[in-house]
Motif scaffolding. Structure first.
Motif, PDB file in Angstrom:
ATOM      1  N   ASN A   1       3.082  -0.716 -18.140  1.00 42.38           N
ATOM      2  CA  ASN A   1       3.548  -2.068 -17.846  1.00 42.38           C
ATOM      3  C   ASN A   1       5.045  -2.245 -18.036  1.00 42.38           C
ATOM      4  OD1 ASN A   1       1.026  -3.111 -17.114  1.00 42.38           O
ATOM      5  ND2 ASN A   1       0.468  -3.474 -19.252  1.00 42.38           N
ATOM      6  N   ILE A   2       5.670  -1.328 -18.786  1.00 39.88           N
ATOM      7  CA  ILE A   2       7.110  -1.420 -19.019  1.00 39.88           C
ATOM      8  C   ILE A   2       7.885  -0.751 -17.891  1.00 39.88           C
ATOM      9  CG2 ILE A   2       9.001  -0.770 -20.566  1.00 39.88           C
ATOM     10  CD1 ILE A   2       7.010  -0.959 -22.881  1.00 39.88           C
ATOM     11  N   LYS A   3       7.548   0.521 -17.581  1.00 37.91           N
ATOM     12  CA  LYS A   3       8.273   1.254 -16.534  1.00 37.91           C
ATOM     13  C   LYS A   3       7.740   0.950 -15.144  1.00 37.91           C
ATOM     14  CE  LYS A   3       9.965   5.334 -17.070  1.00 37.91           C
ATOM     15  NZ  LYS A   3      10.153   6.796 -17.242  1.00 37.91           N
ATOM     16  N   GLY A   4       6.495   0.480 -15.082  1.00 35.59           N
ATOM     17  CA  GLY A   4       5.904   0.235 -13.769  1.00 35.59           C
ATOM     18  C   GLY A   4       5.522   1.546 -13.100  1.00 35.59           C
ATOM     19  N   LYS A   5       5.927   1.718 -11.844  1.00 33.71           N
ATOM     20  CA  LYS A   5       5.574   2.920 -11.099  1.00 33.71           C
ATOM     21  C   LYS A   5       6.683   3.955 -11.198  1.00 33.71           C
ATOM     22  CE  LYS A   5       7.287   0.964  -6.750  1.00 33.71           C
ATOM     23  NZ  LYS A   5       7.756  -0.296  -7.330  1.00 33.71           N
ATOM     24  N   GLY A   6       6.380   5.180 -10.752  1.00 27.55           N
ATOM     25  CA  GLY A   6       7.363   6.253 -10.698  1.00 27.55           C
ATOM     26  C   GLY A   6       6.987   7.241  -9.618  1.00 27.55           C
ATOM     27  N   LEU A   7       7.923   8.095  -9.246  1.00 28.04           N
ATOM     28  CA  LEU A   7       7.703   9.109  -8.213  1.00 28.04           C
ATOM     29  C   LEU A   7       7.495  10.456  -8.887  1.00 28.04           C
ATOM     30  CD1 LEU A   7       7.715   9.438  -5.066  1.00 28.04           C
ATOM     31  CD2 LEU A   7      10.069  10.231  -5.300  1.00 28.04           C
ATOM     32  N   PHE A   8       6.441  11.188  -8.489  1.00 27.67           N
ATOM     33  CA  PHE A   8       6.086  12.449  -9.127  1.00 27.67           C
ATOM     34  C   PHE A   8       5.908  13.559  -8.085  1.00 27.67           C
ATOM     35  CE2 PHE A   8       4.993   9.207 -12.115  1.00 27.67           C
ATOM     36  CZ  PHE A   8       5.224   9.766 -13.373  1.00 27.67           C
TER      37      PHE A   8
ATOM     38  N   GLU B   1       8.016  13.969 -13.227  1.00 23.72           N
ATOM     39  CA  GLU B   1       8.570  12.772 -12.624  1.00 23.72           C
ATOM     40  C   GLU B   1       9.936  13.080 -12.002  1.00 23.72           C
ATOM     41  OE1 GLU B   1       9.537   8.037 -13.435  1.00 23.72           O
ATOM     42  OE2 GLU B   1       9.047   9.333 -15.146  1.00 23.72           O
ATOM     43  N   ILE B   2      10.162  12.542 -10.816  1.00 14.83           N
ATOM     44  CA  ILE B   2      11.434  12.704 -10.117  1.00 14.83           C
ATOM     45  C   ILE B   2      12.301  11.490 -10.439  1.00 14.83           C
ATOM     46  CG2 ILE B   2      12.546  12.908  -7.854  1.00 14.83           C
ATOM     47  CD1 ILE B   2       9.889  14.166  -6.852  1.00 14.83           C
ATOM     48  N   CYS B   3      13.431  11.731 -11.080  1.00 11.35           N
ATOM     49  CA  CYS B   3      14.303  10.635 -11.516  1.00 11.35           C
ATOM     50  C   CYS B   3      15.697  10.785 -10.922  1.00 11.35           C
ATOM     51  CB  CYS B   3      14.421  10.611 -13.043  1.00 11.35           C
ATOM     52  SG  CYS B   3      12.886  10.187 -13.889  1.00 11.35           S
TER      53      CYS B   3
ATOM     54  N   GLU C   1       4.127  11.821  -4.860  1.00 13.48           N
ATOM     55  CA  GLU C   1       3.215  10.683  -4.925  1.00 13.48           C
ATOM     56  C   GLU C   1       3.789   9.623  -5.854  1.00 13.48           C
ATOM     57  OE1 GLU C   1      -0.568  11.642  -6.587  1.00 13.48           O
ATOM     58  OE2 GLU C   1       0.281  12.831  -8.238  1.00 13.48           O
ATOM     59  N   VAL C   2       3.402   8.386  -5.595  1.00  7.95           N
ATOM     60  CA  VAL C   2       3.814   7.271  -6.438  1.00  7.95           C
ATOM     61  C   VAL C   2       2.673   6.949  -7.391  1.00  7.95           C
ATOM     62  CG1 VAL C   2       4.559   4.856  -6.493  1.00  7.95           C
ATOM     63  CG2 VAL C   2       5.300   6.351  -4.623  1.00  7.95           C
ATOM     64  N   ARG C   3       2.987   6.932  -8.686  1.00  4.42           N
ATOM     65  CA  ARG C   3       1.965   6.640  -9.703  1.00  4.42           C
ATOM     66  C   ARG C   3       2.404   5.462 -10.562  1.00  4.42           C
ATOM     67  NH1 ARG C   3       1.460  12.277 -12.877  1.00  4.42           N
ATOM     68  NH2 ARG C   3       1.196  13.729 -11.120  1.00  4.42           N
TER      69      ARG C   3
ATOM     70  N   PRO D   1       0.826  -1.200   0.000  1.00  9.44           N
ATOM     71  CA  PRO D   1       0.000   0.000   0.000  1.00  9.44           C
ATOM     72  C   PRO D   1       0.861   1.251   0.000  1.00  9.44           C
ATOM     73  CG  PRO D   1      -0.754  -1.578   1.646  1.00  9.44           C
ATOM     74  CD  PRO D   1       0.554  -2.083   1.133  1.00  9.44           C
ATOM     75  N   LEU D   2       0.317   2.344  -0.567  1.00  5.33           N
ATOM     76  CA  LEU D   2       1.086   3.576  -0.649  1.00  5.33           C
ATOM     77  C   LEU D   2       1.477   4.088   0.727  1.00  5.33           C
ATOM     78  CD1 LEU D   2      -0.596   5.606  -3.529  1.00  5.33           C
ATOM     79  CD2 LEU D   2       1.485   4.256  -3.579  1.00  5.33           C
ATOM     80  N   ASP D   3       0.625   3.860   1.741  1.00  2.50           N
ATOM     81  CA  ASP D   3       0.964   4.310   3.081  1.00  2.50           C
ATOM     82  C   ASP D   3       2.272   3.685   3.540  1.00  2.50           C
ATOM     83  OD1 ASP D   3      -1.270   5.841   3.193  1.00  2.50           O
ATOM     84  OD2 ASP D   3      -2.440   4.477   4.455  1.00  2.50           O
ATOM     85  N   ASP D   4       2.497   2.437   3.167  1.00  2.00           N
ATOM     86  CA  ASP D   4       3.734   1.753   3.533  1.00  2.00           C
ATOM     87  C   ASP D   4       4.941   2.438   2.910  1.00  2.00           C
ATOM     88  OD1 ASP D   4       2.596  -0.155   5.131  1.00  2.00           O
ATOM     89  OD2 ASP D   4       2.379  -1.633   3.539  1.00  2.00           O
ATOM     90  N   MET D   5       4.780   2.962   1.704  1.00  2.00           N
ATOM     91  CA  MET D   5       5.912   3.559   1.000  1.00  2.00           C
ATOM     92  C   MET D   5       6.454   4.781   1.719  1.00  2.00           C
ATOM     93  SD  MET D   5       4.811   3.211  -2.976  1.00  2.00           S
ATOM     94  CE  MET D   5       4.209   1.659  -3.654  1.00  2.00           C
ATOM     95  N   PHE D   6       5.617   5.469   2.470  1.00  2.00           N
ATOM     96  CA  PHE D   6       6.052   6.667   3.180  1.00  2.00           C
ATOM     97  C   PHE D   6       6.405   6.386   4.645  1.00  2.00           C
ATOM     98  CE2 PHE D   6       3.303   8.133  -0.253  1.00  2.00           C
ATOM     99  CZ  PHE D   6       4.055   9.140  -0.820  1.00  2.00           C
ATOM    100  N   SER D   7       6.190   5.150   5.091  1.00  2.00           N
ATOM    101  CA  SER D   7       6.267   4.860   6.524  1.00  2.00           C
ATOM    102  C   SER D   7       7.677   4.936   7.092  1.00  2.00           C
ATOM    103  CB  SER D   7       5.664   3.476   6.807  1.00  2.00           C
ATOM    104  OG  SER D   7       6.375   2.467   6.108  1.00  2.00           O
TER     105      SER D   7
END
Length: 426
Positions: A29-36, A345-347, A23-25, A4-10
């Motif tokens: 299907n190729i890149k999966g998720k990313g941070l924005f 996007e933050i890379c 936020e994580v979006r 869950p997204l809550d876990d990502m910030f914990s």
């Protein structure tokens, strides 16, 4: 299934503030998720500070007496002790010793195995999270203990410079063993990519190739002997072990800590009269020359960690953010390298600064073998018309790196070349 997204910030310092900033979006299907970015972020701003889910010092680093807290990887030597050892100058005295933040009087050892921690807080945190399951007690130096046999096998397979550690996998198992809510802890690890291959691009992780089948089989056997747990039986079958291996290899973020480096930065911040500033700068310059002459490049205490939120950052060969460890421990600071607009996007870069200067073909080779993707960042797109060739100099460097990491020859008695300024995610 992702956590869950809550876990990502914990694991972030001030998680609520971070959640309002980024936020994580899911991208595709190729890149999966990313941070924005959820708001505009200024150049130099700290986007978040995050502690790892788990971290471990490199085994070669520890073998060569680079003392670090077993929990947070904080350097345990004072800046003066560190400078004396690295420079080979036993009687060296550093000016402004008060700027060193290492506090030896606060260091504590595990009463059973004598593993060292920088504080009682770290010793207690390690014991509560994983150390009770891994503590060797009086067998800490016994080469025949299953965990020590596993460590020795890892060192024989992965000579320095290390880029991940079998002990990350061991601590993952130990965390689940000690957890009251085992399902929740296991679920945290599902957040990390653990693919052993990219079928679409026909890419396989280079450490899982046919040429390493024998070494992997040995590691798997020793891993199972040392750590098997019924709750994690899927991690101990061959394919599960390969996925676990790919997880730490793909997501492990290099961590570097140094009491001497921290002391130098504190000296740089001093407001001094011109003559005193010149004298101090000259002293530091000479110290670095002495260290280079004695032990090669300046060496940090080094290890690797798994960071939930940071792992959602995708790669770019022209990153707009970078990770650093200014607190001399495992706290990762993600900072903006330029202004970042809301919605952008933050890379970060999975390559170090030297690798980013290589040809597009050379960069792609490293990313394909270690991270299982083909980069399509703006820099790579702009260089699409370049020939798929690698310069002779790059080929030579890559050949040396491959030989160093995967050679089956006996390792050198002392290793002098290690990453210092940049830490890739390998």
């Amino acid at each position: 299934m992702a956590a869950p997204l809550d876990d990502m910030f914990s694991f972030c310092v001030d998680a609520g503030k971070v959640a309002s900033c980024v936020e994580v979006r899911f991208i595709d299907n190729i890149k999966g998720k990313g941070l924005f970015a959820k708001r505009s972020i200024k150049k130099g701003e700290t986007i978040f500070i995050e502690r790892p889910l788990i971290s471990a010092q490199f085994l070669w680093n520890a073998l060569y007496k680079y003392k670090a807290c077993e929990y947070c990887l904080r350097a345990l030597e004072t800046a003066e002790e560190n400078a004396r050892r690295l420079g080979g100058i036993p009687g060296l005295s550093l000016p402004h010793p008060e700027l060193c933040r290492v506090r030896p009087e606060q260091h504590q050892a595990c009463p059973q195995c004598q593993v060292m921690y920088c504080s009682s807080e770290c010793r207690q945190a390690a014991a509560e999270q994983y150390h009770r399951a891994l503590c060797l007690g009086p067998s800490e130096e016994d080469p025949d203990h299953p965990i020590n046999k596993l460590k020795d096998a890892w060192r024989s397979v992965h000579y320095p410079p290390e880029t991940s550690s079998i002990m990350l996998m061991a601590k993952m198992v130990a965390m689940v063993k000690q957890a009251k809510d085992k399902a929740h802890v296991q679920k945290l690890f599902t957040h990390f990519c653990s693919r052993t291959a990219n079928e679409e691009e026909e890419i396989a992780h280079k450490l899982l190739g046919e040429q390493f089948r024998g070494q992997l089989a040995l590691l798997h056997s020793l891993f199972r002997e040392a750590l098997y747990d019924d709750h994690l039986s899927r991690w101990f079958v061959p394919e599960g072990f390969r996925s676990l291996f790919a997880l730490v290899g793909t997501n492990g973020q290099g961590i570097g800590t140094s009491s001497l480096s921290q002391w130098v930065h504190a000296c740089d911040a001093l407001e001094l009269p011109a003559q005193q500033r010149e004298h101090l700068d000259s002293f530091i310059d000479q110290l670095y020359k002495d260290i280079e002459k004695e032990t090669g490049d300046f060496l940090n205490c080094e290890g690797s960690g798994l960071f939930l939120l940071q792992s959602s950052c995708n790669h770019s060969c022209i990153p707009n953010a970078e990770a650093s460890f200014p607190d001399n421990n495992f706290l990762l600071h993600l900072s903006a390298l330029c202004d970042i607009n809301q919605g952008e996007e933050i890379c970060i870069s999975y390559l170090d600064c030297c690798q980013r200067d290589r040809s597009r073909h050379s960069r792609h080779k490293i990313l394909r073998e270690n991270y299982l993707f083909v980069c399509s960042c703006p820099k790579c797109v702009s260089q699409m018309d370049e020939l798929d060739v690698t310069s002779e100099e790059e080929e030579e460097e890559e050949g040396v790196a491959e030989e160093v990491i995967y050679s089956r020859m006996n390792p050198p008695t002392f290793w002098t070349q290690r990453p210092t300024e940049c830490f890739s995610m390998v």
